[in-house]
Design an enzyme around this catalytic site. Structure first.
Site, PDB file in Angstrom:
ATOM      1  N   GLY A 236     -67.351  49.446 115.508  1.00  0.00           N
ATOM      2  CA  GLY A 236     -66.934  50.696 114.871  1.00  0.00           C
ATOM      3  C   GLY A 236     -68.055  51.323 114.051  1.00  0.00           C
ATOM      4  O   GLY A 236     -68.309  52.524 114.152  1.00  0.00           O
ATOM      5  N   GLU A 253     -60.479  52.789 112.597  1.00  0.00           N
ATOM      6  CA  GLU A 253     -59.577  51.796 112.026  1.00  0.00           C
ATOM      7  C   GLU A 253     -60.148  50.439 112.389  1.00  0.00           C
ATOM      8  O   GLU A 253     -60.281  50.121 113.571  1.00  0.00           O
ATOM      9  CB  GLU A 253     -58.159  51.934 112.583  1.00  0.00           C
ATOM     10  CG  GLU A 253     -57.404  53.124 112.044  1.00  0.00           C
ATOM     11  CD  GLU A 253     -57.226  53.108 110.541  1.00  0.00           C
ATOM     12  OE1 GLU A 253     -57.238  52.010 109.943  1.00  0.00           O
ATOM     13  OE2 GLU A 253     -57.108  54.196 109.964  1.00  0.00           O
ATOM     14  N   CYS A 287     -54.443  43.915 113.174  1.00  0.00           N
ATOM     15  CA  CYS A 287     -55.308  44.182 112.022  1.00  0.00           C
ATOM     16  C   CYS A 287     -54.484  44.147 110.743  1.00  0.00           C
ATOM     17  O   CYS A 287     -55.024  43.989 109.651  1.00  0.00           O
ATOM     18  CB  CYS A 287     -56.034  45.500 112.186  1.00  0.00           C
ATOM     19  SG  CYS A 287     -54.949  46.886 112.325  1.00  0.00           S
ATOM     20  N   GLU A 383     -62.073  38.190 108.831  1.00  0.00           N
ATOM     21  CA  GLU A 383     -60.883  38.370 109.661  1.00  0.00           C
ATOM     22  C   GLU A 383     -60.852  37.288 110.742  1.00  0.00           C
ATOM     23  O   GLU A 383     -61.840  37.088 111.445  1.00  0.00           O
ATOM     24  CB  GLU A 383     -60.932  39.759 110.304  1.00  0.00           C
ATOM     25  CG  GLU A 383     -59.682  40.078 111.078  1.00  0.00           C
ATOM     26  CD  GLU A 383     -59.633  41.527 111.540  1.00  0.00           C
ATOM     27  OE1 GLU A 383     -60.637  42.013 112.070  1.00  0.00           O
ATOM     28  OE2 GLU A 383     -58.571  42.167 111.372  1.00  0.00           O
TER      29      GLU A 383
HETATM   30  C1  UN1 Z   1     -48.748  47.132 113.275  1.00  0.00           C
HETATM   31  O1  UN1 Z   1     -48.939  46.457 112.275  1.00  0.00           O
HETATM   32  O2  UN1 Z   1     -47.671  47.118 113.870  1.00  0.00           O
HETATM   33  O3  UN1 Z   1     -55.065  47.124 115.458  1.00  0.00           O
HETATM   34  C2  UN1 Z   1     -49.795  48.033 113.813  1.00  0.00           C
HETATM   35  C3  UN1 Z   1     -54.113  46.885 114.715  1.00  0.00           C
HETATM   36  C4  UN1 Z   1     -53.587  47.997 113.844  1.00  0.00           C
HETATM   37  C5  UN1 Z   1     -52.201  48.368 114.198  1.00  0.00           C
HETATM   38  C6  UN1 Z   1     -51.182  47.545 113.522  1.00  0.00           C
HETATM   39  N1  UN1 Z   1     -54.447  49.162 113.970  1.00  0.00           N
HETATM   40  O4  UN1 Z   1     -53.604  45.784 114.713  1.00  0.00           O
END
Ligand code: UN1
Length: 494
Positions: A236, A253, A287, A383
């Protein structure tokens, strides 16, 4: 249900054509690597450029299509996805590995997202202002930004594409879409639903390629106007630098290291249920997944044993079996990476409280509950993107907030407490874009802003009314010399 090993030949979609070619990659079921799900054609920079050229050519026609007519296409696509949810959901599970309930649920969620943005096409697209000058009226008008590149991850292979593509289309943009290499089939099903709903040729183009191919073709000059990306932080940030150099609008994101704080007055059983769900559903590959539990004071002992029970009760196995609650991770490399992170945590002094092994030859990572973790350890900072949960003690709420904020990420956070003041303090103080009080860290409703603070995103928010900020640009229109502007009542009114 596609359990039978049928192999789909996925294809690119450019302009008005589906494009195949010699197989360049195989798409395999992470639960049973011998099960070939799809074969994927190759793509080079020339093909990627032809996709952005097709989107560029379709742009004026789509931008001029009345917004409500664009909305009708999205409403029809939403209905088609609701109809096809069982079938696409089973394919999604076979391709990605989340449980069948999660797979079908995600397709319905994508349908709801399309429906929400379809409805947004009848919302106002500007405002009217008073002017400092008599006889002048000022208004703002939101217009599309142009061609949007949508680059998405494998962990929500239809919901995340939907939440980028739906607002892009609703607000009059055209799209080039590059899904993750691990989930091309689900991506193609989304594109098919939109085309079957009447989306004109070239408005949405699908390229199945590796990231570097589209990066060169799209982010250079004249490729696309904007980039919306969800995925890893390293990729990203690199795309962001390149896109900003090319004067693109960019939205990212990225990761999360989401924590749940548990106060001494919390309902421990409810907390344990929701923490386990946040940590282990989708095998922790969200995420927004819960990866840290910060237990205040005496909450830690009962919480540890309740969480250990939840881990022991997980039902690992084939995600297509309706009873399974813990499926595989995306591939064997991910499993080995997760195992390595757990091993390094143990070497640094963490202890295993409970570990749920998963049988079979698929890409299964055991679910692990760790204790004895402190906030300086890599397992508490990086993470994991897998079914691993680390417990940490805190003496009070202030310390819990300090530990919460000690990581680089700031996506989603939760607190379990029955004290309204503590919940309110946490909600205001914690540096995260999404706060849950007495709820799990994962989950996002389509009509609400979604996004993180700090390294988790690029300041912008997705979905809800936030999407209009990214997918449109505002024009300010002064109309001058109007005899009526500024007159609010007739001079000879009684
Ligand atoms: C969720 O918590 O249902 O990539 C969506 C991801 C986040 C989306 C989470 N952008 O896991």
């Amino acid at each position: 249900m596609s359990r039978d090993g049928s192999v789909v030949a996925v294809r690119h979609r450019i302009g008005d054509s589906w494009i195949d070619g010699p197989m360049a990659a195989e798409d395999r079921n992470p639960a049973r690597p011998s099960d070939l799900v799809a074969v994927v054609p190759g793509a080079d920079a020339a093909l990627a450029r032809s996709a952005s050229a097709a989107a560029r050519a379709a742009r004026p026609g789509w931008a001029r299509t009345p917004a409500l007519a664009r909305g009708e296409v999205l409403f029809r696509a939403a209905a088609l996805l609701f109809e096809r949810a069982e079938k696409i959901g089973a394919e999604l599970t076979r391709e990605e590995g989340k449980t069948l309930a999660e797979g079908v649920g995600e397709v319905r969620r994508a349908a709801s997202i399309l429906r929400y943005f379809a409805g947004q096409t009848s919302e106002p697209i500007g405002e009217v202002y008073a002017s400092v000058t008599l006889g002048t009226r000022v208004s703002t008008l939101r217009q599309p930004i142009g061609v949007v590149a949508v680059i998405t991850p494998w962990n929500f292979p239809i919901a995340i594409p939907a939440w980028k593509i739906a607002p892009a289309l609703a607000y009059g943009n055209t799209v080039v879409f590059k899904p993750a290499s691990a989930t091309p089939l689900t991506a193609m099903r989304l594109v098919e639903a939109l085309l079957d709903a009447g989306l004109p040729p070239g408005v949405l183009n699908l390229i199945l390629a590796s990231g570097d191919v589209v990066e060169d073709a799209w982010l250079g000059s004249g490729g696309v106007d904007a980039l919306s990306f969800t995925g890893s932080e390293g990729v990203g940030r690199r795309l962001q630098a390149r896109a900003l150099a090319g004067h693109l609008r960019v939205q990212l994101e990225l990761g999360g290291k989401n924590a749940v704080v548990v106060a001494e007055d919390a309902d421990v059983e409810r907390a344990a249920d929701l923490i386990a769900r946040g940590a282990f559903s989708s095998a922790g590959q969200k995420c927004t997944a819960t990866s840290r539990v910060i237990a205040i004071g005496a909450s830690i002992d009962p919480l540890r044993s309740s969480l250990a029970q939840r881990v022991a009760r997980l039902l690992p196995g084939d995600p297509l079996a309706p009873t399974t609650t813990l499926g595989p991770v995306i591939d064997e490399a991910a499993r080995d990476r997760i195992d390595g992170m757990v091993q390094r945590a143990l070497d640094a002094g963490a202890r295993i409280v409970e570990r749920r092994e998963v049988p079979g030859d698929g890409a299964f990572a055991p679910a692990v509950l760790l204790d004895g973790v402190d906030s300086s350890m890599p397992i508490a900072r990086l993470e994991v993107f897998g079914p691993v949960l680390a417990m940490m003690p805190a003496s009070d709420l202030d310390e819990a907030i300090r530990i919460h904020d000690s990581v680089e990420y700031g996506l989603s956070a939760a607190i379990f407490t029955s004290d309204l003041a503590a919940a309110d303090t946490f909600a205001h103080a914690a540096r995260a874009g999404i706060i849950h009080i007495n709820g799990e860290t994962a989950g996002a409703e389509p009509h609400l802003p979604f996004g993180g603070m700090k390294a988790s995103s690029s300041w912008s928010r997705e979905q809800g009314r936030s999407a209009v900020e990214f997918y449109t640009q505002t024009k300010t229109i002064y109309v001058e010399g109007l005899p009526g502007a500024g007159l609010f009542e007739s001079d000879d009114a009684p």
